[in-house]
Scaffold this active site. Structure first.
Site, PDB file in Angstrom:
ATOM      1  CE  LYS A   1      -3.527  -6.744 -18.839  1.00 29.14           C
ATOM      2  NZ  LYS A   1      -4.424  -6.684 -17.840  1.00 29.14           N
TER       3      LYS A   1
ATOM      4  N   GLY B   1      -0.589  -3.981   1.053  1.00 23.17           N
ATOM      5  CA  GLY B   1      -0.773  -3.256  -0.234  1.00 23.17           C
ATOM      6  C   GLY B   1      -2.079  -2.334   0.612  1.00 23.17           C
TER       7      GLY B   1
ATOM      8  N   GLY C   1      -3.695   0.317  -1.260  1.00 23.63           N
ATOM      9  CA  GLY C   1      -3.907   1.089  -2.451  1.00 23.63           C
ATOM     10  C   GLY C   1      -5.567   0.786  -2.646  1.00 23.63           C
ATOM     11  CG  ASN C   2      -8.877   0.322  -6.136  1.00 22.30           C
ATOM     12  OD1 ASN C   2      -9.020  -0.485  -6.508  1.00 22.30           O
ATOM     13  ND2 ASN C   2      -9.739   1.474  -6.651  1.00 22.30           N
TER      14      ASN C   2
ATOM     15  CE1 TYR D   1     -10.106   2.597   3.226  1.00 20.91           C
ATOM     16  CE2 TYR D   1     -11.400   2.690   1.240  1.00 20.91           C
ATOM     17  CZ  TYR D   1     -11.227   2.924   2.800  1.00 20.91           C
ATOM     18  OH  TYR D   1     -12.245   3.594   3.448  1.00 20.91           O
TER      19      TYR D   1
HETATM   20  P1  NAD Z   1      -2.484   0.873  -6.213  1.00 24.42           P
HETATM   21  O1  NAD Z   1      -1.407   1.404  -6.982  1.00 24.42           O
HETATM   22  O2  NAD Z   1      -3.527   1.476  -5.815  1.00 24.42           O
HETATM   23  O3  NAD Z   1      -2.028   0.179  -4.721  1.00 24.42           O
HETATM   24  C1  NAD Z   1      -0.695  -0.642  -4.698  1.00 24.42           C
HETATM   25  C2  NAD Z   1      -0.396  -0.615  -3.367  1.00 24.42           C
HETATM   26  O4  NAD Z   1       0.746  -1.325  -3.025  1.00 24.42           O
HETATM   27  C3  NAD Z   1      -0.122   0.812  -2.631  1.00 24.42           C
HETATM   28  O5  NAD Z   1      -0.537   0.795  -1.207  1.00 24.42           O
HETATM   29  C4  NAD Z   1       1.518   0.789  -2.494  1.00 24.42           C
HETATM   30  O6  NAD Z   1       2.176   1.384  -1.658  1.00 24.42           O
HETATM   31  C5  NAD Z   1       1.604  -0.832  -2.073  1.00 24.42           C
HETATM   32  N1  NAD Z   1       3.122  -1.206  -2.600  1.00 24.42           N
HETATM   33  C6  NAD Z   1       3.940  -0.751  -3.511  1.00 24.42           C
HETATM   34  N2  NAD Z   1       4.929  -1.488  -3.392  1.00 24.42           N
HETATM   35  C7  NAD Z   1       4.905  -2.301  -2.329  1.00 24.42           C
HETATM   36  C8  NAD Z   1       5.825  -3.129  -1.722  1.00 24.42           C
HETATM   37  N3  NAD Z   1       7.007  -3.287  -1.976  1.00 24.42           N
HETATM   38  N4  NAD Z   1       5.460  -3.897  -0.503  1.00 24.42           N
HETATM   39  C9  NAD Z   1       4.114  -3.694  -0.060  1.00 24.42           C
HETATM   40  N5  NAD Z   1       3.392  -2.599  -0.626  1.00 24.42           N
HETATM   41  C10 NAD Z   1       3.859  -2.231  -1.768  1.00 24.42           C
HETATM   42  O7  NAD Z   1      -2.787  -0.426  -7.224  1.00 24.42           O
HETATM   43  P2  NAD Z   1      -4.036  -1.337  -6.963  1.00 24.42           P
HETATM   44  O8  NAD Z   1      -4.897  -0.983  -8.227  1.00 24.42           O
HETATM   45  O9  NAD Z   1      -4.439  -1.483  -5.517  1.00 24.42           O
HETATM   46  O10 NAD Z   1      -3.462  -2.933  -7.401  1.00 24.42           O
HETATM   47  C11 NAD Z   1      -2.993  -3.752  -6.818  1.00 24.42           C
HETATM   48  C12 NAD Z   1      -2.888  -5.164  -7.361  1.00 24.42           C
HETATM   49  O11 NAD Z   1      -4.067  -5.443  -7.734  1.00 24.42           O
HETATM   50  C13 NAD Z   1      -1.949  -5.092  -8.782  1.00 24.42           C
HETATM   51  O12 NAD Z   1      -1.353  -6.320  -8.496  1.00 24.42           O
HETATM   52  C14 NAD Z   1      -2.925  -4.772  -9.737  1.00 24.42           C
HETATM   53  O13 NAD Z   1      -2.476  -5.462 -10.906  1.00 24.42           O
HETATM   54  C15 NAD Z   1      -4.063  -5.884  -8.975  1.00 24.42           C
HETATM   55  N6  NAD Z   1      -5.503  -5.684  -9.645  1.00 24.42           N
HETATM   56  C16 NAD Z   1      -6.090  -4.245  -9.506  1.00 24.42           C
HETATM   57  C17 NAD Z   1      -7.175  -4.338 -10.075  1.00 24.42           C
HETATM   58  C18 NAD Z   1      -8.004  -3.024 -10.042  1.00 24.42           C
HETATM   59  O14 NAD Z   1      -9.108  -2.757 -10.427  1.00 24.42           O
HETATM   60  N7  NAD Z   1      -7.307  -1.885  -9.403  1.00 24.42           N
HETATM   61  C19 NAD Z   1      -7.888  -5.333 -10.804  1.00 24.42           C
HETATM   62  C20 NAD Z   1      -7.085  -6.621 -10.752  1.00 24.42           C
HETATM   63  C21 NAD Z   1      -6.005  -6.623 -10.404  1.00 24.42           C
END
Ligand code: NAD
Length: 431
Positions: A105, A225, A227-228, A231
């Site tokens: 990391k 949530g 986001g990625n 959704y």
């Molecule tokens: P993202 O930024 O695309 O989405 C995050 C979402 O969380 C958004 O909809 C945002 O509005 C929402 N959010 C932010 N603050 C918030 C709050 N206080 N209450 C409720 N919702 C809130 O991020 P992502 O890529 O979807 O990642 C989300 C989580 O998944 C993170 O913990 C990330 O570390 C983890 N993760 C992501 C991946 C990946 O491939 N993207 C892989 C492993 C783990």
């Protein structure tokens, strides 16, 4: 509260006590556990951009199962202890899904919103140049993490390749295979964007199989949530027939008893800037279809499956008792605190831990690396078809361990992961 690295060590110690019985060579077993408490090494430096210095780290935890693998985050809260802990969790995550990597990391202490686009590029390039001889396709393979993305990986590929050429005179290493999470235009993989959410839905399908849920349309899901990860989880769960009744973003959430339409909800969110006004069913969007809820209310809804897919530590000792869902799929990293975990366990709530539930992302990163090394690229359908058996196998191994030792899903997942790493260390003769 313990710092994250101390937390990771404590977790390892408690899992080791349960695993010990399976090993006849106790001394070697405990030597392996001792070794795994600390990363193999942590590189540290300060990167200078625009006259300012930014502390930067790269932690390489263990490579007994394959090259170190893990993201790079740009965040003001990055610390050495956090990077060390995250690299340890990456070792376990890669072992859980059986991909041939160890854990790494990286992080830079910076608020990227305060950088211009030129400065962001300069910082990304400085990071890759600093690590030129410390990372590589057979050594350590970074990826995006918090506040980093495909564009940043593309700049890093370019800089790493340039620095390699300057240092060696000739390029004999695969620059594309040195970073994953790259854009499709630069060796990225089909399916990477939705891999984490989809991997989580494969876990949901396994849970349904074990619980004997035959009528998916009756299984209600709330997702924090949108986001990625949130959704794509909603999209695939809905496509398979589950009923997604609530989603939220940082501005709040929406609840629709009859089930919402993830695609229409996303289109609406893109127009409105938030989901609270998106009461969208398959029939369309109308505010009469549902009600606005807070993020706290979403967590406490009476649903079958709760999916935290936003932030860490959102389920804590003060709200854990109010959680009504009997199943939690941790799609965010660390959404349940250790105190909350104990309360949930006492309430008979099954928590599928992050290192299993969200491992679809790193698994498709592995596919990206394989494609870069082979110079041969797979279709979207091929990628998705290859993801499922790995997620299924990881879930089955966890479930067997859970039954065999009568432990929680979290402990069973860690036992399964730590065992694979200890076995690799032993068979190599490292301990
Ligand atoms: P993202 O930024 O695309 O989405 C995050 C979402 O969380 C958004 O909809 C945002 O509005 C929402 N959010 C932010 N603050 C918030 C709050 N206080 N209450 C409720 N919702 C809130 O991020 P992502 O890529 O979807 O990642 C989300 C989580 O998944 C993170 O913990 C990330 O570390 C983890 N993760 C992501 C991946 C990946 O491939 N993207 C892989 C492993 C783990």
């Amino acid at each position: 509260m313990l710092n994250p690295h101390k937390q990771a060590v404590k977790q390892l110690e408690s899992v080791a006590e349960l695993l010990e019985v399976a090993y006849s060579e106790k001394k070697r077993f405990w030597q392996a556990i001792e070794k795994l408490k600390e990363p193999d090494r942590v590189y540290k430096t300060e990167l200078e951009v625009g006259g300012k210095k930014y502390p930067a780290f790269r932690s390489q935890h263990d490579n007994s199962r394959g090259p170190y693998k893990g993201g790079i985050r740009f965040h003001p809260g990055v610390t050495e202890a956090e990077v060390k802990a995250l690299s340890t969790w990456m070792t376990w995550k890669c072992a859980v899904v059986g991909i041939p990597y160890g854990g790494g990391k990286g992080g830079v202490v910076v608020d990227p919103r305060k950088l211009s686009s030129e400065e962001l590029q300069e910082l990304s390039r400085a990071y890759a140049r600093w690590l030129q001889d410390k990372i590589g396709p057979w050594q350590d393979i970074p990826a995006p993490d918090v506040n980093t993305n495909g564009q940043i990986m593309a700049w890093m590929v370019d800089e790493w390749q340039q620095a390699y050429l300057e240092n060696h005179g000739v390029l004999t290493e695969n620059a594309l295979a040195t970073f994953t999470g790259k854009p499709l235009a630069l060796g990225g993989s089909q399916g990477r964007e939705e891999a984490t959410g989809l991997g989580g839905v494969y876990v949901l399908e396994k849970l349904a199989e074990k619980q004997g849920w035959t009528r998916k349309q009756d299984i209600t899901i709330a997702i924090q949530g949108f986001g990625n990860v949130g959704y794509w989880f909603a999209y695939h769960a809905d496509k398979l027939g589950y009923k997604v009744v609530a989603v939220s973003d940082s501005k709040g959430g929406v609840y629709l008893a009859e089930g919402l339409d993830p695609v229409k909800t996303l289109e609406c969110k893109q127009q409105m800037g938030k989901v609270t006004q998106c009461h969208c069913t398959t029939k369309g969007c109308s505010t009469q279809a549902g009600r606005v809820i807070t993020n706290e209310e979403l967590l406490e809804l009476e649903v079958d499956v709760l999916v935290p897919a936003a932030l860490e530590s959102v389920i804590h000792k003060d709200n854990a008792k109010k959680i009504k869902a009997k199943f939690i799929i941790e799609m965010a990293n660390g959404p349940v605190t250790p105190e909350a975990d104990k309360i949930l366990l006492a309430n008979d709530t099954t928590v599928i831990p992050d290192i299993l539930a969200n491992a679809g992302g790193v698994t498709v990163s592995y596919f990206e690396w394989v494609q870069n090394l082979a110079g041969y690229y797979w279709s979207y359908d091929e990628v998705l078809a290859k993801l499922k058996p790995l997620m299924d196998q990881a879930f089955d191994q966890m479930w067997r361990m859970k039954k065999e030792h009568s432990v929680s899903a979290r402990i069973a997942t860690y036992m399964s992961a730590v065992k694979k790493v200890v076995d690799a260390l032993m068979i190599r003769g490292k301990v």
